[in-house]
Scaffold this motif. Structure first.
Motif, PDB file in Angstrom:
ATOM      1  N   ILE A  29      -3.326   3.228   7.387  1.00  0.00           N
ATOM      2  CA  ILE A  29      -2.022   3.163   6.716  1.00  0.00           C
ATOM      3  C   ILE A  29      -2.015   4.068   5.495  1.00  0.00           C
ATOM      4  CG2 ILE A  29      -0.435   1.648   5.457  1.00  0.00           C
ATOM      5  CD1 ILE A  29      -1.420  -0.613   7.351  1.00  0.00           C
ATOM      6  N   ALA A  30      -3.108   4.077   4.731  1.00  0.00           N
ATOM      7  CA  ALA A  30      -3.202   4.963   3.563  1.00  0.00           C
ATOM      8  C   ALA A  30      -3.072   6.412   3.986  1.00  0.00           C
ATOM      9  CB  ALA A  30      -4.526   4.729   2.835  1.00  0.00           C
TER      10      ALA A  30
ATOM     11  N   GLY B 156       0.069 -10.216   5.153  1.00  0.00           N
ATOM     12  CA  GLY B 156      -1.058 -10.871   5.780  1.00  0.00           C
ATOM     13  C   GLY B 156      -2.347 -10.083   5.669  1.00  0.00           C
ATOM     14  N   TYR B 157      -3.417 -10.735   6.131  1.00  0.00           N
ATOM     15  CA  TYR B 157      -4.762 -10.159   6.083  1.00  0.00           C
ATOM     16  C   TYR B 157      -4.871  -8.941   6.989  1.00  0.00           C
ATOM     17  CZ  TYR B 157      -9.669  -9.712   7.462  1.00  0.00           C
ATOM     18  OH  TYR B 157     -10.909  -9.221   7.764  1.00  0.00           O
ATOM     19  N   LEU B 158      -5.519  -7.887   6.482  1.00  0.00           N
ATOM     20  CA  LEU B 158      -5.798  -6.699   7.278  1.00  0.00           C
ATOM     21  C   LEU B 158      -7.221  -6.238   7.011  1.00  0.00           C
ATOM     22  CD1 LEU B 158      -2.605  -4.447   6.916  1.00  0.00           C
ATOM     23  CD2 LEU B 158      -3.373  -5.622   8.970  1.00  0.00           C
ATOM     24  N   PRO B 159      -7.953  -5.830   8.042  1.00  0.00           N
ATOM     25  CA  PRO B 159      -9.292  -5.259   7.814  1.00  0.00           C
ATOM     26  C   PRO B 159      -9.187  -3.870   7.204  1.00  0.00           C
ATOM     27  CG  PRO B 159      -8.737  -5.191  10.147  1.00  0.00           C
ATOM     28  CD  PRO B 159      -7.645  -5.967   9.466  1.00  0.00           C
ATOM     29  N   ALA B 160     -10.291  -3.413   6.639  1.00  0.00           N
ATOM     30  CA  ALA B 160     -10.294  -2.151   5.901  1.00  0.00           C
ATOM     31  C   ALA B 160      -9.890  -0.967   6.763  1.00  0.00           C
ATOM     32  CB  ALA B 160     -11.681  -1.919   5.293  1.00  0.00           C
ATOM     33  N   ASP B 161     -10.345  -0.934   8.028  1.00  0.00           N
ATOM     34  CA  ASP B 161     -10.048   0.236   8.856  1.00  0.00           C
ATOM     35  C   ASP B 161      -8.561   0.396   9.110  1.00  0.00           C
ATOM     36  OD1 ASP B 161      -9.893  -2.003  10.440  1.00  0.00           O
ATOM     37  OD2 ASP B 161     -11.011  -1.165  12.125  1.00  0.00           O
ATOM     38  N   GLN B 162      -7.827  -0.723   9.239  1.00  0.00           N
ATOM     39  CA  GLN B 162      -6.384  -0.632   9.409  1.00  0.00           C
ATOM     40  C   GLN B 162      -5.704  -0.154   8.128  1.00  0.00           C
ATOM     41  OE1 GLN B 162      -4.375  -3.926  11.300  1.00  0.00           O
ATOM     42  NE2 GLN B 162      -6.150  -4.400  12.573  1.00  0.00           N
TER      43      GLN B 162
ATOM     44  N   ARG C 170      -0.056   9.041   2.851  1.00  0.00           N
ATOM     45  CA  ARG C 170      -0.324  10.355   2.251  1.00  0.00           C
ATOM     46  C   ARG C 170       0.331  11.478   3.050  1.00  0.00           C
ATOM     47  NH1 ARG C 170      -5.885   8.186   1.183  1.00  0.00           N
ATOM     48  NH2 ARG C 170      -6.040   7.928  -1.088  1.00  0.00           N
ATOM     49  N   GLU C 171       0.279  11.359   4.361  1.00  0.00           N
ATOM     50  CA  GLU C 171       0.865  12.406   5.206  1.00  0.00           C
ATOM     51  C   GLU C 171       2.372  12.482   5.035  1.00  0.00           C
ATOM     52  OE1 GLU C 171      -0.472  11.391   9.080  1.00  0.00           O
ATOM     53  OE2 GLU C 171      -2.484  12.262   8.807  1.00  0.00           O
ATOM     54  N   ARG C 172       3.003  11.323   4.792  1.00  0.00           N
ATOM     55  CA  ARG C 172       4.452  11.322   4.570  1.00  0.00           C
ATOM     56  C   ARG C 172       4.811  11.854   3.188  1.00  0.00           C
ATOM     57  NH1 ARG C 172       4.326   6.085   7.113  1.00  0.00           N
ATOM     58  NH2 ARG C 172       4.561   5.120   5.058  1.00  0.00           N
ATOM     59  N   GLY C 173       3.789  11.900   2.290  1.00  0.00           N
ATOM     60  CA  GLY C 173       4.041  12.385   0.935  1.00  0.00           C
ATOM     61  C   GLY C 173       4.702  11.358   0.070  1.00  0.00           C
TER      62      GLY C 173
ATOM     63  N   LEU D 237       0.862  -1.179   0.000  1.00  0.00           N
ATOM     64  CA  LEU D 237       0.000   0.000   0.000  1.00  0.00           C
ATOM     65  C   LEU D 237       0.895   1.225   0.000  1.00  0.00           C
ATOM     66  CD1 LEU D 237      -2.725   1.373   0.079  1.00  0.00           C
ATOM     67  CD2 LEU D 237      -2.821   0.956   2.547  1.00  0.00           C
ATOM     68  N   GLY D 238       1.002   1.856  -1.154  1.00  0.00           N
ATOM     69  CA  GLY D 238       1.948   2.969  -1.277  1.00  0.00           C
ATOM     70  C   GLY D 238       3.356   2.453  -1.106  1.00  0.00           C
ATOM     71  N   THR D 239       4.007   2.890  -0.024  1.00  0.00           N
ATOM     72  CA  THR D 239       5.379   2.461   0.271  1.00  0.00           C
ATOM     73  C   THR D 239       5.430   1.358   1.318  1.00  0.00           C
ATOM     74  OG1 THR D 239       5.542   4.212   1.941  1.00  0.00           O
ATOM     75  CG2 THR D 239       6.307   4.733  -0.287  1.00  0.00           C
ATOM     76  N   GLU D 240       4.257   0.926   1.813  1.00  0.00           N
ATOM     77  CA  GLU D 240       4.213  -0.031   2.919  1.00  0.00           C
ATOM     78  C   GLU D 240       3.983  -1.452   2.414  1.00  0.00           C
ATOM     79  OE1 GLU D 240       4.596   0.723   6.271  1.00  0.00           O
ATOM     80  OE2 GLU D 240       5.189   2.690   5.515  1.00  0.00           O
ATOM     81  N   LEU D 241       4.813  -2.379   2.873  1.00  0.00           N
ATOM     82  CA  LEU D 241       4.652  -3.798   2.579  1.00  0.00           C
ATOM     83  C   LEU D 241       3.927  -4.443   3.755  1.00  0.00           C
ATOM     84  CD1 LEU D 241       5.212  -6.211   0.768  1.00  0.00           C
ATOM     85  CD2 LEU D 241       7.524  -6.324   1.700  1.00  0.00           C
TER      86      LEU D 241
END
Length: 250
Positions: free
Chosen positions: A242-243, A232-238, A247-250, A225-229
């Motif tokens: 992360i998204a 495993g499974y993650l629910p939408a709220d998590q 975005r905040e990090r640019g 997700l973006g720059t994050e690897l």
């Protein structure tokens, strides 16, 4: 006594910092024994010290892993986000890309389907890339070949229909069941089956597998997700949090 003193000394060094670290090699045997007794007594009186030290070590380990994963994503971003063959959905012009390495036989991949859909609906500015990564046996490989072949023969819309149907399908992907699925979707079934063993289908799956190896991905689902690897499974709220951080990090 020294076996007890060593982890205790590590704990003390982590809490006190490098400036306060002690060197046992500068002590005589008697001094080391006395020091070990003092450390043992101190830890018995302050057992929370060990937990605090383990927490610090875990934080350092997680930070090191996150940094290594960031570097892996950065080094392979072109293949991750724009390989030229993987299906792209969500918002194709989104400011963040979510890549999913998935296997049709993976129970957690199936659990992730509504979570990814929820994320895409709530955010609206995320581009989705699906990576066919069959790792759970021959049935997984057959399913992926069928999905990729459908895309080759009939395009992106057909792929999405096949992809969704295979994730919902609970049986074995035999020729009979896959032909029935293809017919129900109105595809050119003979053409899809002829394409399944083509060099291009083989190349795409092999290329994705090679990319996964470079990223140290060994399980499904795995997300980028973006720059994050995200392994495993993650629910939408998590994923939403992360998204936001990405975005905040640019």
């Amino acid at each position: 006594m020294l076996r007890l003193a060593a982890p205790a000394l590590t704990a003390l060094a982590l809490i006190a910092g490098p400036a306060q670290a002690l060197d046992l090699s500068d002590m005589s045997p008697a001094e080391r024994e006395a020091f070990g007794a003092q450390v043992r007594e101190y830890i018995l009186e302050n057992p929370d010290l060990i937990l605090e030290a383990f927490q610090i070590l875990e934080q350092r380990r997680e930070l090191a892993e996150a940094q290594a994963d960031f570097q892996l994503v950065e080094a392979n971003k072109d293949e991750l986000f724009n390989d030229g063959y993987s299906w792209v959905g969500g918002n194709p012009d989104g400011d963040i890309t979510l890549v999913e390495f998935m296997d049709y036989r993976c129970g957690y991949c199936r659990r992730a389907v509504p979570e990814v859909a929820k994320l895409l609906k709530s955010d609206g500015n995320i581009r989705l890339v699906i990576k066919e990564f069959p790792i759970l046996g021959e049935a997984s490989m057959i399913s992926s070949r069928f999905a990729v072949a459908a895309k080759q023969v009939a395009g992106d819309d057909a792929y999405k229909q096949v992809h969704d149907a295979l994730l919902e399908f609970g049986g074995e992907p035999t020729e009979v069941t896959l032909r029935r699925l293809s017919d129900n979707l109105g595809l050119d079934t003979d053409a899809v089956f002829a394409e399944m063993d083509s060099d291009e289908v083989t190349r795409q799956i092999a290329q994705t597998r090679a990319l996964a190896q470079k990223l140290n991905i060994s399980g499904t689902p795995t997300f980028v997700l973006g720059t994050e690897l995200l392994r495993g499974y993650l629910p939408a709220d998590q994923m939403e949090l992360i998204a936001q951080e990405v975005r905040e990090r640019g």
